[in-house]
Design a protein around this motif. Structure first.
Motif, PDB file in Angstrom:
ATOM      1  N   SER A  68      37.635  15.333  39.751  1.00 17.60           N
ATOM      2  CA  SER A  68      36.574  16.277  39.416  1.00 17.60           C
ATOM      3  C   SER A  68      36.699  17.601  40.155  1.00 17.60           C
ATOM      4  O   SER A  68      35.845  18.474  40.013  1.00 17.60           O
ATOM      5  N   SER A  69      37.757  17.752  40.948  1.00 12.54           N
ATOM      6  CA  SER A  69      37.848  18.936  41.810  1.00 12.54           C
ATOM      7  C   SER A  69      38.401  20.153  41.075  1.00 12.54           C
ATOM      8  O   SER A  69      39.141  20.040  40.096  1.00 12.54           O
ATOM      9  N   VAL A  70      38.025  21.322  41.576  1.00 15.45           N
ATOM     10  CA  VAL A  70      38.558  22.607  41.136  1.00 15.45           C
ATOM     11  C   VAL A  70      39.247  23.241  42.345  1.00 15.45           C
ATOM     12  O   VAL A  70      38.662  23.326  43.435  1.00 15.45           O
ATOM     13  N   LEU A  71      40.491  23.671  42.177  1.00 16.96           N
ATOM     14  CA  LEU A  71      41.268  24.253  43.269  1.00 16.96           C
ATOM     15  C   LEU A  71      41.174  25.771  43.234  1.00 16.96           C
ATOM     16  O   LEU A  71      41.474  26.399  42.215  1.00 16.96           O
ATOM     17  N   VAL A  72      40.743  26.352  44.357  1.00 14.82           N
ATOM     18  CA  VAL A  72      40.704  27.799  44.526  1.00 14.82           C
ATOM     19  C   VAL A  72      41.868  28.166  45.442  1.00 14.82           C
ATOM     20  O   VAL A  72      41.842  27.904  46.647  1.00 14.82           O
ATOM     21  N   THR A  73      42.915  28.750  44.873  1.00 13.43           N
ATOM     22  CA  THR A  73      44.111  29.125  45.625  1.00 13.43           C
ATOM     23  C   THR A  73      44.028  30.587  46.025  1.00 13.43           C
ATOM     24  O   THR A  73      43.778  31.460  45.185  1.00 13.43           O
ATOM     25  N   VAL A  74      44.235  30.867  47.302  1.00 12.55           N
ATOM     26  CA  VAL A  74      44.250  32.240  47.797  1.00 12.55           C
ATOM     27  C   VAL A  74      45.701  32.632  48.023  1.00 12.55           C
ATOM     28  O   VAL A  74      46.371  32.117  48.927  1.00 12.55           O
ATOM     29  N   GLU A  75      46.174  33.518  47.176  1.00  9.78           N
ATOM     30  CA  GLU A  75      47.578  33.931  47.211  1.00  9.78           C
ATOM     31  C   GLU A  75      47.830  34.954  48.324  1.00  9.78           C
ATOM     32  O   GLU A  75      46.930  35.685  48.737  1.00  9.78           O
ATOM     33  N   ASP A  76      49.094  34.995  48.778  1.00 12.91           N
ATOM     34  CA  ASP A  76      49.522  35.938  49.812  1.00 12.91           C
ATOM     35  C   ASP A  76      48.588  35.886  51.011  1.00 12.91           C
ATOM     36  O   ASP A  76      48.146  36.907  51.531  1.00 12.91           O
ATOM     37  N   GLU A  77      48.279  34.692  51.440  1.00 10.88           N
ATOM     38  CA  GLU A  77      47.322  34.474  52.524  1.00 10.88           C
ATOM     39  C   GLU A  77      47.721  33.228  53.292  1.00 10.88           C
ATOM     40  O   GLU A  77      48.294  32.292  52.722  1.00 10.88           O
ATOM     41  N   GLY A  78      47.444  33.221  54.599  1.00  2.00           N
ATOM     42  CA  GLY A  78      47.753  32.053  55.414  1.00  2.00           C
ATOM     43  C   GLY A  78      46.646  31.653  56.360  1.00  2.00           C
ATOM     44  O   GLY A  78      46.842  30.768  57.183  1.00  2.00           O
ATOM     45  N   ASP A  79      45.477  32.279  56.237  1.00  3.91           N
ATOM     46  CA  ASP A  79      44.398  31.934  57.160  1.00  3.91           C
ATOM     47  C   ASP A  79      43.898  30.520  56.909  1.00  3.91           C
ATOM     48  O   ASP A  79      43.804  30.051  55.767  1.00  3.91           O
ATOM     49  N   HIS A  80      43.529  29.860  57.985  1.00  2.96           N
ATOM     50  CA  HIS A  80      43.001  28.498  57.967  1.00  2.96           C
ATOM     51  C   HIS A  80      41.486  28.592  58.137  1.00  2.96           C
ATOM     52  O   HIS A  80      40.986  28.941  59.195  1.00  2.96           O
ATOM     53  N   GLY A  81      40.747  28.286  57.053  1.00  5.37           N
ATOM     54  CA  GLY A  81      39.307  28.489  57.049  1.00  5.37           C
ATOM     55  C   GLY A  81      39.000  29.788  56.335  1.00  5.37           C
ATOM     56  O   GLY A  81      39.272  30.868  56.855  1.00  5.37           O
ATOM     57  N   LEU A  82      38.461  29.705  55.121  1.00  5.54           N
ATOM     58  CA  LEU A  82      38.359  30.889  54.266  1.00  5.54           C
ATOM     59  C   LEU A  82      36.932  31.260  53.897  1.00  5.54           C
ATOM     60  O   LEU A  82      36.603  32.450  53.833  1.00  5.54           O
ATOM     61  N   TYR A  83      36.084  30.286  53.644  1.00  4.02           N
ATOM     62  CA  TYR A  83      34.731  30.595  53.207  1.00  4.02           C
ATOM     63  C   TYR A  83      33.931  31.203  54.361  1.00  4.02           C
ATOM     64  O   TYR A  83      33.921  30.691  55.469  1.00  4.02           O
ATOM     65  N   GLY A  84      33.279  32.324  54.073  1.00  2.99           N
ATOM     66  CA  GLY A  84      32.504  33.007  55.098  1.00  2.99           C
ATOM     67  C   GLY A  84      33.334  33.840  56.044  1.00  2.99           C
ATOM     68  O   GLY A  84      32.834  34.311  57.066  1.00  2.99           O
ATOM     69  N   MET A  85      34.610  34.057  55.710  1.00  5.12           N
ATOM     70  CA  MET A  85      35.508  34.787  56.609  1.00  5.12           C
ATOM     71  C   MET A  85      35.965  36.116  56.025  1.00  5.12           C
ATOM     72  O   MET A  85      36.929  36.694  56.494  1.00  5.12           O
ATOM     73  N   GLY A  86      35.307  36.606  54.993  1.00  5.79           N
ATOM     74  CA  GLY A  86      35.554  37.977  54.567  1.00  5.79           C
ATOM     75  C   GLY A  86      36.345  38.158  53.295  1.00  5.79           C
ATOM     76  O   GLY A  86      36.670  39.303  52.951  1.00  5.79           O
ATOM     77  N   ASN A  87      36.661  37.083  52.572  1.00  4.53           N
ATOM     78  CA  ASN A  87      37.340  37.244  51.290  1.00  4.53           C
ATOM     79  C   ASN A  87      36.272  37.236  50.197  1.00  4.53           C
ATOM     80  O   ASN A  87      35.662  36.196  49.925  1.00  4.53           O
ATOM     81  N   PRO A  88      36.001  38.388  49.546  1.00  2.00           N
ATOM     82  CA  PRO A  88      34.898  38.454  48.583  1.00  2.00           C
ATOM     83  C   PRO A  88      35.057  37.502  47.408  1.00  2.00           C
ATOM     84  O   PRO A  88      34.070  36.955  46.907  1.00  2.00           O
ATOM     85  N   CYS A  89      36.278  37.310  46.937  1.00  2.21           N
ATOM     86  CA  CYS A  89      36.516  36.414  45.805  1.00  2.21           C
ATOM     87  C   CYS A  89      36.144  34.979  46.173  1.00  2.21           C
ATOM     88  O   CYS A  89      35.434  34.291  45.425  1.00  2.21           O
ATOM     89  N   VAL A  90      36.620  34.507  47.333  1.00  2.00           N
ATOM     90  CA  VAL A  90      36.305  33.152  47.785  1.00  2.00           C
ATOM     91  C   VAL A  90      34.802  32.992  47.968  1.00  2.00           C
ATOM     92  O   VAL A  90      34.196  32.018  47.489  1.00  2.00           O
ATOM     93  N   ASP A  91      34.178  33.946  48.653  1.00  2.54           N
ATOM     94  CA  ASP A  91      32.746  33.833  48.933  1.00  2.54           C
ATOM     95  C   ASP A  91      31.928  33.802  47.646  1.00  2.54           C
ATOM     96  O   ASP A  91      30.948  33.054  47.532  1.00  2.54           O
ATOM     97  N   GLU A  92      32.333  34.590  46.659  1.00  2.00           N
ATOM     98  CA  GLU A  92      31.582  34.624  45.408  1.00  2.00           C
ATOM     99  C   GLU A  92      31.658  33.288  44.683  1.00  2.00           C
ATOM    100  O   GLU A  92      30.641  32.754  44.196  1.00  2.00           O
TER     101      GLU A  92
END
Length: 590
Positions: free
Chosen positions: A518-542
Motif C-alpha cells: 500500500s506504500s507510495v515512494l517519494v524519491t528525492v533525486e540528486d540528494e543524499g540527506d538522511h531525514g527529509l520531512y521538515g528539513m526544507g525541501n518544499p516538494c517533500v513537505d507539501e
C-alpha cells in the motif's frame, strides 16, 4: 547502524569508491543501517465484541486488521491496571530533555506505565515510558501523530516540536517519545560498556588489534547481559508500549512519522497492529524486509558513495577556499593522508578531546548525514593540513597556533558535541545494541567479521573497516523472530527517500516499498540527506503535509528534486584557517 556482508552492492552509479545534527529537529542516526490513494484511519466495525480475558494473553501472531479486532486484542493482552491511564502533563525537566532544551523548547512531558515484559504482562515491576507534546490551548486536534527519531534507541522527546517546525502540522497533536531503554524512560545503560574503553585504530588489521577490538565488544555484550532490562528491550516490546501510549492518549488509531530506525519500528507496528494504523510516514527507510545484520550491510557502500559523489566534488569546487584538492579524487587522497598522520600521531586539542584516525572517520561519517555539515568537515580537514605543516617531523603539538587549535576544537565539537547528559548517551548506545541484537539473528563467528571488515574496508574505507566489531556477535538472544513486514490490511503509507542516503541506502528503501503493497515512494533525486520531512525541501513537505493533514496520498510514486549543496564560500572559519594555510605553505609560518 551496524551490519553484515550478505549484500553485493555494485549497482550504484558513480566512482568505484564509494546515537541526535545541529537542527531544530534532530535525527538519532544512526548510529548506524539497515527500515514505508486515500489515507486515513481504518473504519471501526462497531464496538469490540470480546470484552476482556480473565488473564492477559502472551504475544501472539494474529494481525488484528480492524479497529474492533485491535481493541479486542488490546484488552486481551493488557492487564486492566495499565488501561485508561490518566496522563499528568508538566513542563519537561532538564533530566528529561537536557537542561538547554528544557529552558528553550517549552515542551511538556508525561509518563506512561508499561508492563516490564509483554510476554508476561502481569509479572515483574512495571517500566515507565516518557512522552512529550507542545502545550495546547483550545480544543484538542482531531488526530495524533507519534514520532520517532530512529537509532534505534534515539531519545525522541524533542520531536514533539515538529508541529512548530512544519507549519502544515499546526492542526495535529504531535507526540515525542523516548522508547523503553533510552532517555527519560526506564533506561538501559549496560554500565559504561559503550563509553569506557578505547578501541584500536580500525585500519590496524594486525591480529593483536583485531583481538582487542573483539574483546571490547565482547565485554560490552557481557555487561549488557548482566543488566536485567536487556532481554526486554526490543522492537516487539516497544510496539506494544506504543499501543499502550495510544490508549493513554485515547485514540483508536495513530499517525506516525518515523525517521531512519523509526521506519523499522513503524513498519513493525503496522505489521503487528494494522488495525491501529492511520497515516504512516517512513522517512529515510531501512530495508525492513531483512534482519538487522543485512540492514546494516548497505552502510559501507552508502557512506562511501555519499562522500565520493557529493562531498569530495563539492570540496574540490571550493579548492581555492579549502585547499583540499582540485578534483574529488584529490580530496579523497588528502583525507587519507591526513587520516594516516592522525593514526600515527593523534592531535590532543583538549584533555579528553583527541583527534585520531577513528575520530576523523567518525566526524566525516557524521557529516555525511546532512549537507549542511559539509563546510564544517571541509574546514576541519583544511585546518588539519595546517596542523600537519606546523607539526612536521619532530615538532610538538604545542607549536600549533592557539587560534587554529581553538577553531578546530569548536568545529570538532559541533560535529561530535559532548553529551548534555552522559547517562542518556549511554542508554541510547545500550538500547541500540539491545534492540538490534535482540530483534534478529547475527553471525557469531569473529573470523567472519574480521574477513568482512577487511573486504568492506578495502572497497569502502570510510566505514567498511569498522564492521569487524559487532557486539551482536557476542549477544545472547532468546530466539525472538519478528514477523515478516506485511502490507496487507493497511491503508496507504508514504516512504520518503533520498537517492544517496548514506545511513539507509535507497536500495533498501525500495525493498521496503515493494513489500509494503500500500506504500507510495517519494524519491528525492540528486540528494543524499538522511531525514527529509521538515528539513526544507518544499516538494517533500507539501506531499507529506497533505497526507498527514488531509489523508490524501499521491496516486503513484512521486519524484522530488533535491535542494542543492551549500555554497562553498562564507564559512566563519575562513579568516582563521585559510590565511594560516597560505602562510604555512609559503614558509612564513614557524
Amino acid at each position: 547502524m551496524r551490519v553484515d556482508g550478505l549484500l553485493t552492492a555494485d549497482s550504484w552509479e558513480g566512482p568505484t569508491l564509494m546515537h541526535h545534527r545541529s537542527r531544530s529537529v534532530r535525527r538519532a542516526g544512526t548510529a548506524a543501517a539497515g527500515v514505508l490513494a486515500l489515507a486515513g484511519p481504518l473504519l471501526a466495525a462497531g464496538p469490540a465484541g470480546a470484552a476482556t480475558a480473565p488473564e492477559p494473553s502472551p504475544l501472539g501472531t494474529a494481525r488484528p486488521a480492524t479497529v474492533a479486532a485491535a481493541e479486542a486484542d488490546f484488552l486481551a493482552r493488557t492487564p486492566e491496571r495499565y488501561r485508561d491511564q490518566q496522563l499528568t502533563w508538566a513542563p519537561c525537566s532538564g533530566e528529561q530533555v537536557g537542561l538547554l532544551a528544557s529552558l528553550t523548547s517549552g515542551l511538556e512531558c508525561a509518563q506512561v506505565t508499561v508492563p516490564r515484559d509483554w510476554n508476561d504482562p502481569g509479572a515483574g515491576e512495571p517500566l515507565q515510558v516518557t512522552i512529550s507534546r507542545e502545550p495546547r490551548q483550545g480544543p484538542r486536534p482531531e488526530r495524533t501523530v507519534i514520532t520517532n527519531p530512529g537509532g534505534p534507541g534515539g531519545a525522541g522527546l524533542s520531536l514533539a516540536s515538529l508541529g512548530s517546525v512544519v507549519p502544515g502540522l499546526g492542526g495535529t497533536e504531535v507526540i515525542g517519545l523516548d522508547v523503553r531503554g533510552t532517555g527519560a524512560s526506564s533506561a538501559l545503560t549496560c554500565g559504561s560498556a559503550f563509553t569506557g574503553q578505547t578501541p584500536p585504530d580500525t585500519r590496524d588489521r594486525s591480529p593483536e588489534a583485531l583481538a582487542l577490538a573483539a574483546k571490547i565488544v565482547q565485554d560490552a555484550a557481557q555487561a549488557c547481559a548482566d543488566d536485567p532490562l536487556a532481554p526486554v528491550v526490543d522492537t516487539q516490546q516497544t510496539v506494544f508500549d506504543i499501543d499502550l501510549v495510544r490508549d493513554a492518549l485515547d485514540r483508536e488509531t495513530i499517525d506516525w512519522v518515523g525517521y531512519s530506525g523509526g521506519t523499522w519500528l513503524g513498519a513493525q507496528f503496522a505489521t503487528h497492529l494494522p488495525g491501529r494504523v492511520g497515516r504512516f510516514v517512513l522517512d529515510s527507510s531501512v530495508d525492513a524486509t531483512a534482519g538487522y545484520q543485512e540492514v546494516f550491510s548497505y552502510q559501507p557502500m552508502a557512506f562511501q558513495r555519499r562522500f565520493d559523489v557529493d562531498f569530495a566534488p563539492w570540496a574540490a569546487a571550493g579548492n581555492a577556499t579549502f585547499g583540499l584538492g582540485a578534483t574529488g579524487a584529490e580530496v579523497g587522497a588528502t583525507y587519507e593522508r591526513l587520516r594516516a598522520g592522525l593514526a600515527a600521531r593523534p592531535l590532543h586539542l583538549l584533555p579528553g578531546l583527541v583527534v585520531d584516525g577513528n575520530l576523523l572517520d567518525a566526524l566525516a561519517t557524521q557529516s555525511m548525514y546532512g549537507k549542511a555539515s559539509f563546510p564544517q568537515l571541509a574546514w576541519i580537514l583544511s585546518g588539519l593540513q595546517v596542523v600537519e605543516a606546523f607539526r612536521g617531523p619532530g615538532v610538538s603539538a604545542a607549536a600549533v597556533p592557539a587560534a587554529l587549535s581553538g577553531r578546530l576544537t569548536d568545529l570538532v565539537r559541533q560535529l561530535a558535541p559532548a553529551a548534555d547528559r552522559p547517562p542518556a548517551a549511554e542508554s541510547m548506545a545500550a538500547t541500540f545494541a539491545a534492540t538490534t541484537c535482540n530483534d534478529s539473528p547475527w553471525t557469531t563467528d569473529q573470523d567472519f567479521w574480521n574477513a568482512y571488515g577487511n573486504e568492506q574496508g578495502e572497497r569502502y574505507p570510510l566505514v567498511g573497516y569498522t564492521k569487524s566489531s559487532q557486539v551482536c556477535a557476542y549477544w545472547q538472544r532468546d530466539g525472538l523472530v519478528l514477523p515478516t513486514v506485511d502490507g496487507a490490511d493497511l491503508p496507504p503509507l508514504l516512504i520518503v527517500q533520498s537517492r544517496r542516503d548514506p545511513a539507509t541506502a535507497y536500495e533498501g528503501a525500495v525493498k521496503t516499498h515493494e513489500a509494503m503493497g500500500s506504500s507510495v515512494l517519494v524519491t528525492v533525486e540528486d540528494e543524499g540527506d538522511h531525514g527529509l520531512y521538515g528539513m526544507g525541501n518544499p516538494c517533500v513537505d507539501e506531499v507529506v503535509d497533505r497526507f498527514l493533514t488531509e489523508g490524501t496520498a499521491p496516486g503513484a510514486d512521486v519524484t522530488c528534486e533535491g535542494v542543492g549543496l551549500p555554497p562553498v564560500a562564507g564559512s566563519a572559519g575562513e579568516s582563521v584557517v585559510a590565511k594560516v594555510l597560505r602562510a604555512a605553505r609559503s614558509g612564513a609560518a614557524s
